[in-house]
Design an enzyme around this catalytic site. Structure first.
Site, mmCIF file in Angstrom:
data_model
loop_
_atom_site.group_PDB
_atom_site.id
_atom_site.type_symbol
_atom_site.label_atom_id
_atom_site.label_comp_id
_atom_site.label_asym_id
_atom_site.label_seq_id
_atom_site.Cartn_x
_atom_site.Cartn_y
_atom_site.Cartn_z
ATOM 1 N N LYS A 16 0.854 -1.211 0.000
ATOM 2 C CA LYS A 16 0.000 0.000 0.000
ATOM 3 C C LYS A 16 0.879 1.247 0.000
ATOM 4 O O LYS A 16 2.044 1.201 0.391
ATOM 5 C CB LYS A 16 -0.923 0.029 1.214
ATOM 6 N N ASP A 146 -1.780 -1.044 11.090
ATOM 7 C CA ASP A 146 -1.929 -1.019 9.633
ATOM 8 C C ASP A 146 -2.730 -2.181 9.080
ATOM 9 O O ASP A 146 -2.905 -2.271 7.868
ATOM 10 C CB ASP A 146 -0.529 -1.101 8.991
HETATM 11 O O1 C5P Z 1 0.726 -0.592 15.624
HETATM 12 P P1 C5P Z 1 2.114 -0.760 15.099
HETATM 13 O O2 C5P Z 1 2.838 -1.927 15.712
HETATM 14 O O3 C5P Z 1 2.173 -0.787 13.606
HETATM 15 O O4 C5P Z 1 2.888 0.551 15.541
HETATM 16 C C1 C5P Z 1 4.294 0.642 15.520
HETATM 17 C C2 C5P Z 1 4.711 1.918 16.219
HETATM 18 O O5 C5P Z 1 4.358 3.052 15.418
HETATM 19 C C3 C5P Z 1 4.061 2.158 17.545
HETATM 20 O O6 C5P Z 1 4.784 1.526 18.583
HETATM 21 C C4 C5P Z 1 4.109 3.670 17.668
HETATM 22 O O7 C5P Z 1 5.380 4.102 18.084
HETATM 23 C C5 C5P Z 1 3.934 4.136 16.238
HETATM 24 N N1 C5P Z 1 2.536 4.457 15.901
HETATM 25 C C6 C5P Z 1 1.941 5.567 16.460
HETATM 26 N N2 C5P Z 1 0.646 5.871 16.134
HETATM 27 C C7 C5P Z 1 -0.046 5.103 15.262
HETATM 28 C C8 C5P Z 1 0.544 3.961 14.690
HETATM 29 C C9 C5P Z 1 1.844 3.674 15.022
HETATM 30 O O8 C5P Z 1 2.553 6.294 17.246
HETATM 31 N N3 C5P Z 1 -1.291 5.425 14.969
#
Ligand code: C5P
Length: 324
Positions: A16, A146
């Site tokens: 994506k 995601d």
């Molecule tokens: O949810 P995911 O594991 O993909 O997120 C990875 C990191 O990206 C989180 O630990 C955070 O630091 C950051 N993040 C965030 N806000 C989001 C998505 C991700 O701060 N909406």
């Protein structure tokens, strides 16, 4: 003896790009509120899923390095997605999984999240579980911010932490040509978000919630120039400052003739738009991009189902005819 058996189910697991990614603020749980328009791409991995005696996972790479794969398969998002579904239905779902990877790992193209969503959807079909799409999205959100967008399939507006996803109607929208380039760097997502926080004061955070509404119209028209004008990513500036090599890759894409160049997710891949396949191929051959991983692909505005058909396991009967 005649036996019923299932042939492997082949599922396409797309990459994506975020055509827009606005970061609206820091939440109490440490995540950020987002508002993003996400489009799946024709570049993607193939997943083969088959009912089996025991669960297994094989990952093979086509032009991508696999060193960054977690050593423990149970940490792989695809297997974690299967485990979540097993928890959901309360019994094991022994499945042989093969992932043929074409999406570079950790590049902001959502490959791992896409694989997880494809397992949720594919295994749900393969084992005829009947778990609703809304529940699959909720399970996806447990795996990562995601994942839900890929469960929905198609062009999606993503809000909240990433778990609030809405399909954007794209009926008949022509695809756009996209060039992707990755100079090889790795941009840890938390580090990029922290750098964003350090740059943006509380006051301006609250005033940044403007979504490019015109983008939807431009996408429906398939007008690359108007889409390029709407493209934005709030994580670009902090990422480029932390990782100047990513900024240089973006410059290289511009030098190669792409417009609307910006970061994919939190990096390190960058993308740009071109108006035709020929232009895309000229861009790929441009000396500025030599040494980069690069690809020319199209958007799938209506999603994988429209482009590749529904996920249907094929049931076959094996007829034993004995020795000749
Ligand atoms: O949810 P995911 O594991 O993909 O997120 C990875 C990191 O990206 C989180 O630990 C955070 O630091 C950051 N993040 C965030 N806000 C989001 C998505 C991700 O701060 N909406």
């Amino acid at each position: 003896m005649n036996a019923l058996y299932y042939v492997p189910m082949k599922c396409f697991s797309p990459a994506k790009i975020n055509l827009t990614l606005r970061v609206l603020g820091l939440r109490e749980d440490g995540f950020h509120s987002l508002d993003s328009v996400v489009v799946p791409l024709g570049l993607g991995d193939d997943l083969f899923l088959e009912r089996a005696e025991a669960t297994s996972l094989v990952v093979e790479g086509e032009g991508v390095a696999l060193e960054a794969m977690p050593g423990d398969p149970e940490r792989n998002l695809a297997l974690r997605a299967l485990r979540l579904l097993e928890r959901e239905v309360g019994h094991t779902l022994p499945t042989a999984m093969v992932i043929h990877k074409r999406i570079p790992l950790g590049g902001g193209l959502g490959g791992g999240s896409s694989n997880a969503a494809t397992v949720l959807r594919g295994v749900n079909t393969l084992w005829e579980l009947g778990v609703s799409q809304a529940r699959l999205c909720a399970l996806g959100a447990e795996l990562g911010s995601d994942v839900a967008q890929f469960v929905l399939d198609g062009t999606v507006r993503m809000q909240g932490r990433g778990e609030q996803v809405t399909r954007m109607s794209m009926a008949g929208a022509p695809p756009l040509w996209i060039v992707l380039a990755n100079g090889g760097g790795h941009c840890p997502t938390p580090q990029v978000y922290r750098a964003f926080d350090a740059q943006v004061g509380e006051e301006s955070l609250t005033t940044r919630g403007k979504v490019c509404d015109t983008l939807h119209l431009s996408l429906r028209k398939g007008d690359p120039e108007c889409v390029a004008e709407a493209v934005c990513n709030d994580l670009e500036t902090p990422c480029f400052e932390l990782f100047p090599e990513v900024a240089r890759t973006a410059e290289a894409l511009r030098a190669a003739g792409c417009t609307g160049v910006t970061l994919c997710g939190s990096g390190a891949t960058v993308f740009g738009l071109v108006s035709s396949r020929e232009e895309g191929e000229r861009a790929l051959a441009h000396p500025a991009l030599s040494g980069c991983w690069r690809a020319c692909t199209q958007t799938l505005p209506d999603g994988v189902m429209a482009a590749h058909g529904p996920l249907t396991p094929i049931v076959m009967v094996r007829i034993h005819v004995g020795q000749p």
